[in-house]
Design an enzyme around this catalytic site. Structure first.
Site, PDB file in Angstrom:
ATOM      1  N   LYS A 157       0.807  -1.047  -0.151  1.00 35.88           N
ATOM      2  CA  LYS A 157       0.098   0.119  -0.532  1.00 35.88           C
ATOM      3  C   LYS A 157       0.792   1.305   0.180  1.00 35.88           C
ATOM      4  O   LYS A 157       0.255   1.889  -0.475  1.00 35.88           O
ATOM      5  CB  LYS A 157      -1.172   0.141   1.398  1.00 35.88           C
ATOM      6  CG  LYS A 157      -2.047  -1.030   0.815  1.00 35.88           C
ATOM      7  CD  LYS A 157      -2.786  -0.855   2.341  1.00 35.88           C
ATOM      8  CE  LYS A 157      -4.213  -3.328   2.454  1.00 35.88           C
ATOM      9  NZ  LYS A 157      -4.958  -2.860   3.200  1.00 35.88           N
ATOM     10  N   GLN A 189      -4.499  -1.354   9.712  1.00 30.26           N
ATOM     11  CA  GLN A 189      -4.466  -2.703   9.296  1.00 30.26           C
ATOM     12  C   GLN A 189      -4.972  -3.763   9.413  1.00 30.26           C
ATOM     13  O   GLN A 189      -4.898  -3.730  11.157  1.00 30.26           O
ATOM     14  CB  GLN A 189      -3.176  -3.019   8.928  1.00 30.26           C
ATOM     15  CG  GLN A 189      -3.134  -4.112   8.298  1.00 30.26           C
ATOM     16  CD  GLN A 189      -2.968  -4.477   6.807  1.00 30.26           C
ATOM     17  OE1 GLN A 189      -3.299  -3.275   5.955  1.00 30.26           O
ATOM     18  NE2 GLN A 189      -4.153  -5.157   6.260  1.00 30.26           N
ATOM     19  N   ASP A 213     -10.969   3.149   3.997  1.00 29.40           N
ATOM     20  CA  ASP A 213     -11.324   1.668   4.153  1.00 29.40           C
ATOM     21  C   ASP A 213     -13.226   1.738   4.042  1.00 29.40           C
ATOM     22  O   ASP A 213     -13.760   0.229   3.571  1.00 29.40           O
ATOM     23  CB  ASP A 213     -11.265   1.165   5.124  1.00 29.40           C
ATOM     24  CG  ASP A 213      -9.932  -0.001   5.274  1.00 29.40           C
ATOM     25  OD1 ASP A 213     -10.352  -0.655   4.260  1.00 29.40           O
ATOM     26  OD2 ASP A 213      -9.344  -0.439   6.269  1.00 29.40           O
TER      27      ASP A 213
END
Ligand code: GUN
Length: 293
Positions: A54, A98, A121
């Protein structure tokens, strides 16, 4: 008959190029460089690889990548405090924590700490609610990527029968909402569904997001269907370590009209959509026109 392969790698590269151009335009017009902060707690090897990828993709697109690593024994309050600090940092447009977090941390509480304006997200209650209500918000990345790939082979999904197998918060539920927004007739199937084979056989668009290798069998695929395989499962086979999807690819491709491979299908789209959300968040937070990405 052999299905058309849906090339997620190429689609992802395309989207990332468009995003890089939008970022360059933002810099030129507003002296603005969008920033994405990623929080990694602990040392799970798979998560470390994801986070590194990422970071590399973020910088390649011309954005600022901010990484925060906390030890596996970090307290829930320490993680929550870091998220609040990122909420208040104007150089940060997107925040991604994460998952999975270590077991002693309440993930739901940490996610709720994220400012919905920075929730790239799409996992906060505010983002999920907006998706449910059909209001503009930030949409989870893997479902977004799945829709882009489905539309790359079937421009108009309206009226088609879509079956989503799997009901996770990260993929299954939001994907069903997005398919509904495309005017599909949506069925959500899961581990308790009776006669899963028959339900799958009704699908013009079959999305598998179960997380178990090859559970969707070849003869469950309607002839000509579009198959979007979200699964990424690591298995040992013939003495080799392999990545396979939730769909029995070799059998399914003899019946499907188009199918995503694993790897190289939905996987590469997730990061591209994360970058897309970050650019969108950067523009919206400042009241700028939304880039066409
Ligand atoms: N872990 C695996 N996939 C994801 C994702 O899409 N978002 C986050 N935050 N963690 C993940």
């Amino acid at each position: 008959m052999s299905a058309e392969l849906i090339d997620g790698k190429a689609a992802s590269a395309n989207l990332r190029e468009t995003i890089a151009a939008a970022v360059a335009q933002m810099k030129a017009d507003h002296e603005l460089q969008p920033g994405l902060a990623v929080v990694l707690v602990g040392d799970d090897p798979a998560s470390q690889v994801y986070v590194r990828n990422k970071g590399v993709a973020t910088e390649k697109a011309g954005m600022r990548s901010i990484e925060h690593r906390l030890p596996a024994d970090a307290t829930e309050n320490a993680v929550a405090g870091l998220v609040r600090q990122l909420n208040g940092d104007d150089a940060v447009d997107g925040i991604l924590v994460q998952l999975p977090l270590p077991a002693h941390i309440n993930s739901a509480r940490i996610i709720e700490e994220i400012d919905p304006a920075k929730d790239v997200d799409g996992l906060t209650e505010a983002s999920a609610g907006r998706l449910m209500l059909g209001k503009p918000g930030l949409v989870p990345c893997t479902p977004q990527g799945s829709i882009i790939l489905a539309k790359s082979v079937r421009e108009n999904l309206s009226g088609l029968s879509a079956v989503v197998v799997g009901r996770s918060i990260l993929v299954g539920k939001p994907l069903a909402m997005l398919l509904l927004a495309e005017n599909c007739t949506v069925t959500m199937a899961h581990s308790r569904t009776k006669d899963l084979a028959a339900v799958c056989r009704s699908a013009d668009i079959l999305c598998a997001a179960v997380g178990r290798p090859r559970v969707i069998e070849g003869d469950w695929i309607k002839k000509g269907a579009t198959v979007i395989d979200v699964g990424i499962n690591r298995i040992e086979e013939d003495g080799k370590n392999r990545l396979v999807g939730d769909v029995d690819f070799d059998a399914a491709k003899t019946r499907a009209g188009a199918i995503t491979p694993v790897p190289g299908g939905v996987g590469p789209m997730t990061i591209a959509c994360l970058l897309r959300n970050t650019v969108i968040a950067a523009a919206r937070r400042r009241g700028l026109a939304e880039p066409l990405v």
